[in-house]
Design a protein around this motif. Structure first.
Motif, PDB file in Angstrom:
ATOM      1  N   ILE A 130      87.388  -7.422 -22.993  1.00 42.52           N
ATOM      2  CA  ILE A 130      87.904  -6.034 -22.953  1.00 42.52           C
ATOM      3  C   ILE A 130      87.736  -5.362 -21.484  1.00 42.52           C
ATOM      4  CG2 ILE A 130      85.932  -4.818 -23.976  1.00 42.52           C
ATOM      5  CD1 ILE A 130      88.038  -3.242 -25.236  1.00 42.52           C
ATOM      6  N   GLY A 131      88.846  -4.841 -20.852  1.00 38.79           N
ATOM      7  CA  GLY A 131      88.613  -4.065 -19.799  1.00 38.79           C
ATOM      8  C   GLY A 131      87.396  -2.757 -20.073  1.00 38.79           C
ATOM      9  N   GLU A 132      86.788  -2.307 -18.901  1.00 34.98           N
ATOM     10  CA  GLU A 132      85.891  -1.228 -19.020  1.00 34.98           C
ATOM     11  C   GLU A 132      86.601  -0.073 -19.090  1.00 34.98           C
ATOM     12  OE1 GLU A 132      83.580  -1.137 -15.599  1.00 34.98           O
ATOM     13  OE2 GLU A 132      82.451  -2.985 -15.929  1.00 34.98           O
ATOM     14  N   GLY A 133      87.837   0.460 -18.860  1.00 32.76           N
ATOM     15  CA  GLY A 133      88.582   1.466 -19.299  1.00 32.76           C
ATOM     16  C   GLY A 133      88.834   1.761 -20.643  1.00 32.76           C
ATOM     17  N   LEU A 134      89.100   0.792 -21.357  1.00 37.83           N
ATOM     18  CA  LEU A 134      89.247   0.684 -22.623  1.00 37.83           C
ATOM     19  C   LEU A 134      88.255   0.654 -23.745  1.00 37.83           C
ATOM     20  CD1 LEU A 134      91.634   0.694 -24.931  1.00 37.83           C
ATOM     21  CD2 LEU A 134      91.630  -1.560 -24.570  1.00 37.83           C
ATOM     22  N   SER A 135      87.084  -0.077 -23.087  1.00 39.07           N
ATOM     23  CA  SER A 135      85.915  -0.097 -23.712  1.00 39.07           C
ATOM     24  C   SER A 135      85.220   1.123 -23.592  1.00 39.07           C
ATOM     25  CB  SER A 135      85.206  -1.269 -23.168  1.00 39.07           C
ATOM     26  OG  SER A 135      83.700  -1.643 -23.666  1.00 39.07           O
ATOM     27  N   GLN A 136      85.218   1.838 -22.751  1.00 42.70           N
ATOM     28  CA  GLN A 136      84.337   3.111 -22.144  1.00 42.70           C
ATOM     29  C   GLN A 136      85.171   4.463 -22.465  1.00 42.70           C
ATOM     30  OE1 GLN A 136      83.033   3.011 -18.225  1.00 42.70           O
ATOM     31  NE2 GLN A 136      81.810   1.143 -18.603  1.00 42.70           N
ATOM     32  N   GLY A 137      86.390   4.390 -23.286  1.00 45.52           N
ATOM     33  CA  GLY A 137      87.183   5.444 -23.694  1.00 45.52           C
ATOM     34  C   GLY A 137      87.648   6.259 -22.641  1.00 45.52           C
ATOM     35  N   GLU A 138      88.558   5.571 -21.554  1.00 48.62           N
ATOM     36  CA  GLU A 138      89.064   6.702 -20.505  1.00 48.62           C
ATOM     37  C   GLU A 138      90.436   6.954 -21.192  1.00 48.62           C
ATOM     38  OE1 GLU A 138      89.392   4.139 -16.947  1.00 48.62           O
ATOM     39  OE2 GLU A 138      86.858   3.891 -16.667  1.00 48.62           O
ATOM     40  N   PHE A 139      90.938   6.249 -22.183  1.00 45.81           N
ATOM     41  CA  PHE A 139      92.231   6.406 -22.886  1.00 45.81           C
ATOM     42  C   PHE A 139      92.155   5.804 -24.201  1.00 45.81           C
ATOM     43  CE2 PHE A 139      92.478   3.658 -18.971  1.00 45.81           C
ATOM     44  CZ  PHE A 139      92.232   2.421 -19.602  1.00 45.81           C
ATOM     45  N   HIS A 140      92.999   5.999 -25.056  1.00 48.62           N
ATOM     46  CA  HIS A 140      92.852   5.511 -26.459  1.00 48.62           C
ATOM     47  C   HIS A 140      93.499   4.173 -26.575  1.00 48.62           C
ATOM     48  CE1 HIS A 140      93.144  10.184 -27.464  1.00 48.62           C
ATOM     49  NE2 HIS A 140      92.218   9.514 -28.208  1.00 48.62           N
ATOM     50  N   ALA A 141      94.372   3.681 -25.885  1.00 49.03           N
ATOM     51  CA  ALA A 141      95.047   2.564 -25.939  1.00 49.03           C
ATOM     52  C   ALA A 141      95.802   2.166 -24.674  1.00 49.03           C
ATOM     53  CB  ALA A 141      95.928   2.486 -27.052  1.00 49.03           C
ATOM     54  N   CYS A 142      96.261   0.758 -24.271  1.00 47.48           N
ATOM     55  CA  CYS A 142      96.937   0.390 -23.371  1.00 47.48           C
ATOM     56  C   CYS A 142      98.391  -0.250 -24.119  1.00 47.48           C
ATOM     57  CB  CYS A 142      96.389  -0.707 -22.402  1.00 47.48           C
ATOM     58  SG  CYS A 142      94.809  -0.125 -21.577  1.00 47.48           S
ATOM     59  N   THR A 143      99.392  -0.118 -23.289  1.00 48.00           N
ATOM     60  CA  THR A 143     100.554  -0.494 -23.724  1.00 48.00           C
ATOM     61  C   THR A 143     101.034  -1.987 -23.395  1.00 48.00           C
ATOM     62  OG1 THR A 143     101.804   0.463 -21.908  1.00 48.00           O
ATOM     63  CG2 THR A 143     101.309   1.865 -23.636  1.00 48.00           C
TER      64      THR A 143
END
Length: 379
Positions: A130-143
């Motif tokens: 998993i990417g750090e942005g998704l893992s660390q909660g920079e956003f809810h989800a990726c599309t």
């Protein structure tokens, strides 16, 4: 005694209030998702009033939660047309593409606010983690991630798909000076160095799941290697690795080369489209039309396991797929053949010609100079 009676009345009031609250929640839960049959039968393109989804959004640091409805922040990069791309200049280059348009359309059928943000794909999913942005909660989800089998499911949860099983995998190889593939379709890839596109499906472990259509056997004994160059464009990095001779095959989407060619995109492109214009001259697919690696087609969201995002968006996706707006978005991006058909699609569209990249190599009759090599036994 008077105090005891007062306390008794208070407790009865609280019990009745809790009961009414539970009944109200139950009623909302039952009416928050309208069945596709109901929407379909009414020929509607939105709900008659927005009903709240069953779940609220997960909290994000530094982001105010939705005041009276869930608020989702979805992220994507801009170099994956037509699924994820920049919008037109007259709109100030917004986050755009098929996925973004569908995401915003959820607001038409659910009481939900959707915000689209730009990120880098590596912030969503890296090489086998998993990417750090998704893992660390920079956003809810990726599309717009394909629901692949294997490693992704150990890190992510996927929403329902918004397109059918639409992403075939393929294997690229270099062409020699005579236009022949350095690895032909009969190879089981034993001892072959194969470069994978970092962060993109199909993932490296998916290669073990697909069948060589030229021989009917599985691939085995190959060596997955990392790209020999690194940039912000992993597909370019992998192709350069192949063309430079640091790998002899490349595991990639079967439609990748066509979608990245200069003639098929507005200029200038963020990636090096001239690399992909060499299809049929310096490299070609020796395998196409491989679908066994995927569990489902392109999804709207990937999120951390346990995030609850699928429970929030799936009812809305289910409803939106039945709308006229969904059909219009499919037409806008030329994806009618991959979209789920609803009542707004024309009944008689005729037979849609299947692109070469979706056809298994043992069913092709094309030479390698087309970019798509048929099996050696056919040529």
């Amino acid at each position: 005694k008077k105090t005891t009676q007062t306390n008794h009345h208070i407790m009865r009031f609280i019990s009745v209030f809790n009961l009414l609250t539970l009944l109200s929640a139950s009623t909302q839960a039952k009416t928050s998702i309208r069945s596709r049959r109901e929407l379909k039968g009414g020929k509607k393109d939105s709900y008659d009033g927005h009903e709240p989804p069953l779940a609220g959004e997960p909290p994000l640091a530094g982001v105010l939660p939705g005041a009276d409805r869930p608020k989702l922040i979805l992220a994507q990069d801009m170099d994956y047309p037509p699924y994820a791309q920049l919008g037109p200049s007259e709109e100030d280059f917004p986050v755009s593409g098929f996925g973004a348009d569908v995401a915003r359309g959820l607001e038409d059928v659910c009481d939900i606010d959707v915000f689209m943000a730009q990120t880098q794909w590596a912030r969503c999913w890296q090489s086998d983690k998993i990417g750090e942005g998704l893992s660390q909660g920079e956003f809810h989800a990726c599309t717009t991630y394909t629901h692949a089998s294997g490693v992704r499911n150990r890190y992510l949860e996927f929403s329902s798909p918004i397109l059918g099983d639409n992403k075939a995998a393929g294997i690229l190889t270099r062409l020699d000076g005579d236009g022949n593939p350095v690895i032909n379709g009969n190879s089981n890839l034993n001892g072959v160095k194969i470069v994978d596109v970092v962060g993109f499906a199909p993932t490296a472990d998916n290669l073990a799941l697909v069948t060589n259509d030229c021989t009917g056997a599985l691939f085995s004994g190959y060596d997955i290697v990392a790209p020999s160059s690194t940039s912000d464009f992993p597909n370019d990095d992998a192709l350069r690795t192949l063309l430079d001779g640091d790998a002899d095959a490349m595991w990639v989407y079967a439609d990748q080369a066509e979608r990245f060619q200069c003639a098929n995109n507005e200029q200038p492109t963020a990636w090096d489209c001239s690399l992909w214009d060499r299809l049929g001259t310096d490299f070609a697919y020796v395998h196409t039309g491989m679908f066994e690696w995927a569990r489902a087609g392109t999804t709207l969201t990937i999120s951390k396991i346990g995030s609850g995002v699928p429970a929030l968006v799936n009812p809305c996706i289910e409803a939106f797929l039945e709308t006229e707006k969904y059909y219009q978005i499919c037409v806008k991006y030329g994806l009618e053949g991959d979209c789920y058909k609803n009542d707004f699609f024309p009944e008689d569209t005729g037979e849609i010609e299947q692109p070469l990249y979706d056809i298994p190599s043992n069913e092709l009759a094309t030479a390698c100079n087309s970019g798509y090599c048929a099996c050696p036994s056919i040529l």
